[in-house]
Write a protein that holds these residues in place. Structure first.
Motif, PDB file in Angstrom:
ATOM      1  N   ASP B  77       0.803  -1.221   0.000  1.00 19.94           N
ATOM      2  CA  ASP B  77       0.000   0.000   0.000  1.00 19.94           C
ATOM      3  C   ASP B  77       0.837   1.273   0.000  1.00 19.94           C
ATOM      4  OD1 ASP B  77      -2.278  -1.521   0.187  1.00 19.94           O
ATOM      5  OD2 ASP B  77      -2.103  -1.639   2.367  1.00 19.94           O
ATOM      6  N   ARG B  78       2.038   1.186   0.577  1.00 19.51           N
ATOM      7  CA  ARG B  78       2.783   2.425   0.702  1.00 19.51           C
ATOM      8  C   ARG B  78       4.262   2.226   0.370  1.00 19.51           C
ATOM      9  NH1 ARG B  78       1.580   5.789   4.468  1.00 19.51           N
ATOM     10  NH2 ARG B  78      -0.667   5.703   4.250  1.00 19.51           N
ATOM     11  N   GLU B  80       7.828   3.556   1.797  1.00 17.85           N
ATOM     12  CA  GLU B  80       8.345   4.218   2.993  1.00 17.85           C
ATOM     13  C   GLU B  80       9.824   4.503   2.840  1.00 17.85           C
ATOM     14  OE1 GLU B  80       6.469   2.358   6.784  1.00 17.85           O
ATOM     15  OE2 GLU B  80       6.274   0.949   5.108  1.00 17.85           O
ATOM     16  N   SER B  92       6.338   8.463   4.252  1.00 13.22           N
ATOM     17  CA  SER B  92       5.527   7.351   3.787  1.00 13.22           C
ATOM     18  C   SER B  92       4.538   7.872   2.759  1.00 13.22           C
ATOM     19  CB  SER B  92       4.816   6.746   5.000  1.00 13.22           C
ATOM     20  OG  SER B  92       3.730   6.002   4.573  1.00 13.22           O
ATOM     21  N   GLN B  94       1.432   7.031   0.075  1.00  8.88           N
ATOM     22  CA  GLN B  94       0.420   6.063  -0.321  1.00  8.88           C
ATOM     23  C   GLN B  94       0.640   5.719  -1.781  1.00  8.88           C
ATOM     24  OE1 GLN B  94      -3.069   7.886   1.541  1.00  8.88           O
ATOM     25  NE2 GLN B  94      -4.181   6.193   0.574  1.00  8.88           N
ATOM     26  N   ARG B  95       0.637   4.418  -2.108  1.00  3.79           N
ATOM     27  CA  ARG B  95       0.989   4.051  -3.477  1.00  3.79           C
ATOM     28  C   ARG B  95      -0.009   4.546  -4.504  1.00  3.79           C
ATOM     29  NH1 ARG B  95       3.474  -1.836  -4.394  1.00  3.79           N
ATOM     30  NH2 ARG B  95       2.866  -1.321  -6.507  1.00  3.79           N
ATOM     31  N   THR B 121       4.133  12.401  -5.355  1.00  3.40           N
ATOM     32  CA  THR B 121       2.685  12.252  -5.316  1.00  3.40           C
ATOM     33  C   THR B 121       2.005  13.436  -5.960  1.00  3.40           C
ATOM     34  OG1 THR B 121       2.612  13.355  -3.201  1.00  3.40           O
ATOM     35  CG2 THR B 121       2.721  10.959  -3.180  1.00  3.40           C
TER      36      THR B 121
END
Lengths: 174, 499
Positions: B77-78, B80, B92, B94-95, B121
């Protein structure tokens, strides 16, 4: 293929923006006046003090001080009232709408569905006058809409209402 | 990609050592020459060599610490990243928020088979970016594929959209880079001469070489020399930046630009965050019939150093037809909206504004010459009228051209707006990408019945302007571009008696 809306020969449109419904709080005049007073008083005081201390350069220090003070007095007398007349705001179910400025007038519309964060901001002077500024940011680098000079209780209400509406909207507002 | 913690590649340490060695040489040579003053070489080296060793050792130590303290993990999910020597930071991402994975390899990294990876992101703040300087090339490629490959709703036509045509290099010397590099070259020569305390020598040499010529001839020779250096520099820069250029559409709906001779770059733009294109025509390129294509996408970095490295450029200056085709392909349209649109011209009052700005700029430029000329010497006055004779027609031509460039229109899903003369920019912005409107009107614009209508957007520059449009026309265009948004705030002016 082309669906251009306006044509070369089209008659000039008479569409214009109407003023937003709400004026800012009347206390904003006092807040803006104090702001301007402080802004102009600082260089004047520095120049006058230096002028008193440094006798040979007195004229060259006091003359600009007088000039700045004269400009400052005009600004303090005229600008806040002027701003009060042109600063208006409105929040509908669909958008935030503001108008600011006189020499460079600016209208901003941000749809509620595209709002990312809503904050209220209170500087020390604003607190003294019981005012707050609502800052509405969108995903645009140039998109923050500010509503200055609201009564702080009203500002909190507006921010809360906006936050609730915004949270109900899905998506990342881009 | 496993979910384990991973470290950067150990080869970053020799990279840092070589880099610091380079710094030490660059800083050390002028220092040594300065201290030695032409004779005491031994003493000078005794000062600078330990210094250089210290610099290299420090660089290696810092890099080793960075290597030891940096680790990253790509989970389901992520992503890091833990890093920092004195201040530990844990980041971290979020994917599903990741929008860009850019790979850059400067020559040093390339020698060691490494790349620098930058995962973003699309948020403006640094918190939205994970930078890994120094992972193996294969690992970098794998990261890019893993993080950007997600199930795409629309089946995509993959493949090459554009590749470098060596003939495009002819547009490099006519950019503004060439004269800038020419001037910079003179500055560079004087700087190096200054290190070796030979400034007078270099100037003397130049005077000797040019002494046979009259003043104007000497100036012409210097100008030509500067121009030649500038042109060569511009060609070199073009080759370094655009060598092996390719624009591809990859599975999963990603546009990928690959380019670079010494420093290779791979820039990926998710099509989902593409909001339009900007066809930019700098004056020189426009006269030669060329145009560049920039992406208007959300989450592009807006830092100045990235702007310089043409981070969002999809196509370098290329013949206009190629630019139009690439723009259409990128947007998945049969015809580029910029080609299809009918641009409505703006009121004549906008031309008056541009003429006044242009002439005011000339006056401001000439004023010091005139004032000093009146006070000091007639020569300056003569220079003033001669330059004005050239500057006024140029300014007027640019102003008229800037007015003719103005225009806006709607076509399909796009709002198209064009402005500028020295850098003419035609933006096609997706109407769904408009996230608000700003209307600006100065006192002068109000008197002329003009306004500047800005479509705010999450992408690119943040707002794209329809400049100096008739107030009513501009508002109508904004309302038709995004129906319903502006309508509640519009009214019809009471009809006045016809003039």
């Amino acid at each position: 293929m082309t669906t251009g809306t306006a044509d070369t020969a089209a008659p000039p449109s008479s569409t214009r923006l109407r003023p937003p419904r709400n004026a800012v709080d009347r206390r904003a005049i006092g807040w803006w006046t104090t702001n301007l007073l402080l802004l102009f008083a600082a260089p004047v005081v520095v120049l006058v003090v230096l002028g008193v201390l440094i006798a040979p350069a007195r004229f060259w220090l006091v003359a600009p001080a007088v000039l700045i003070a004269a400009v400052g007095l005009v600004a303090v007398a005229a600008l806040p009232r002027w701003w009060f007349r042109v600063h208006r705001w409105e929040v509908t179910d669909a958008a935030v709408y503001t108008r600011t400025g006189f020499f460079w007038q600016e209208w901003r519309v941000a749809p509620l569905s595209r709002i990312q964060t809503v904050d209220t901001r209170r500087g020390p002077l604003e607190q003294r006058f019981g005012l707050a500024t609502v800052v509405v940011t969108t995903a645009s680098a140039k998109g923050a809409v500010t509503i200055p000079g609201l009564d702080h209780a009203l500002a909190a209400d507006v921010a809360e209402q906006l936050t609730e509406t915004t949270q109900a909207t899905p998506g990342d507002a881009t | 990609m496993s979910g384990d913690w991973q470290r950067l590649d150990r080869r970053v340490v020799p990279v840092a050592a070589l880099f610091m060695a380079g710094v030490a040489v660059l800083a050390g040579v002028p220092t040594t020459v300065g201290i030695a003053d032409g004779e005491r070489w031994g003493a000078a080296l005794a000062w600078t060599l330990p210094g250089a060793a210290l610099v290299i050792a420090l660089g290696v130590a810092v890099e080793w610490l960075r290597l030891r303290t940096t680790r990253y993990r790509v989970g389901p999910d992520r992503v890091e990243l833990h890093s920092g020597v004195l201040v530990r930071t844990r980041r971290s991402l979020q994917r599903d928020r990741i929008r860009t994975v850019d790979l850059t390899a400067d020559p040093l990294l390339r020698v060691f088979g490494l790349v620098a990876v930058r995962i973003g992101t699309g948020e403006q703040a640094a918190e939205g970016t994970v930078a890994l300087r120094g992972v193996p090339r294969e690992a970098g490629d794998a990261l890019r594929r893993t993080l950007l490959d997600r199930a795409s709703a629309t089946p995509t036509a993959d493949g090459a959209l554009a590749a470098l045509d060596p003939r495009w290099i002819r547009y490099a010397p006519i950019s503004f880079v060439a004269p800038a590099l020419g001037v910079a070259a003179f500055g560079g020569v004087m700087q190096v001469a200054d290190w070796f305390n030979r400034t007078e020598g270099v100037i003397g040499l130049a005077i000797d070489l040019l002494s046979g010529l009259p003043l104007l001839g000497a100036i012409a020779v210097l100008a030509v020399a500067g121009l030649v250096v500038g042109v060569v520099g511009a060609l070199g820069l073009f080759v370094e930046m655009w060598w092996n250029y390719r624009l591809d559409r990859e599975p999963g709906g990603t546009l990928r630009v690959r380019r670079g001779l010494f420093t290779t770059r791979s820039i990926s733009i998710e099509e989902e965050r593409l909001r339009g294109v900007d066809v930019v025509e700098p004056l020189g390129a426009r006269l030669a019939g060329a145009a560049r294509v920039d992406a208007v996408a959300t989450g592009m970095t807006t830092k100045p150093e990235d702007a310089k490295s043409a981070h969002n450029t999809l196509l370098p200056a290329a013949p206009r037809a190629v630019a139009e085709r690439v723009a259409a392909d990128v947007l998945r349209e049969p015809v580029s909206p910029i080609e299809a649109v009918h641009l409505a011209p703006h009121p004549v009052a906008a031309r008056g504004r541009r003429l006044r700005w242009a002439l005011a700029a000339v006056v401001v430029g000439e004023l010091p010459l005139v004032v000093l000329g009146l006070l000091l010497t007639d020569v300056l006055l003569h220079i003033a009228w001669v330059t004005a004779l050239v500057a006024v027609p140029v300014a007027v031509a640019l102003a008229v051209d800037a007015y003719r460039s103005l225009g806006h229109g709607l076509v399909g899903d796009y709002l198209v707006t064009r402005s500028g003369s020295v850098r003419r920019s035609t933006v096609a912005l997706q109407r769904r990408g408009v996230i608000g409107w700003t209307v600006r009107q100065s006192v002068f614009q109000r008197r002329a019945g003009l306004a500047t209508v800005l479509a705010t957007t999450a992408a690119g520059a943040g707002a794209y302007a329809i400049r100096d449009v008739g107030t009513g026309t501009g508002l109508d265009a904004a309302e038709s571009a995004v129906p319903g948004l502006l309508a509640p705030f519009l009214e019809q002016q009471p009809v006045t008696a016809p003039a």
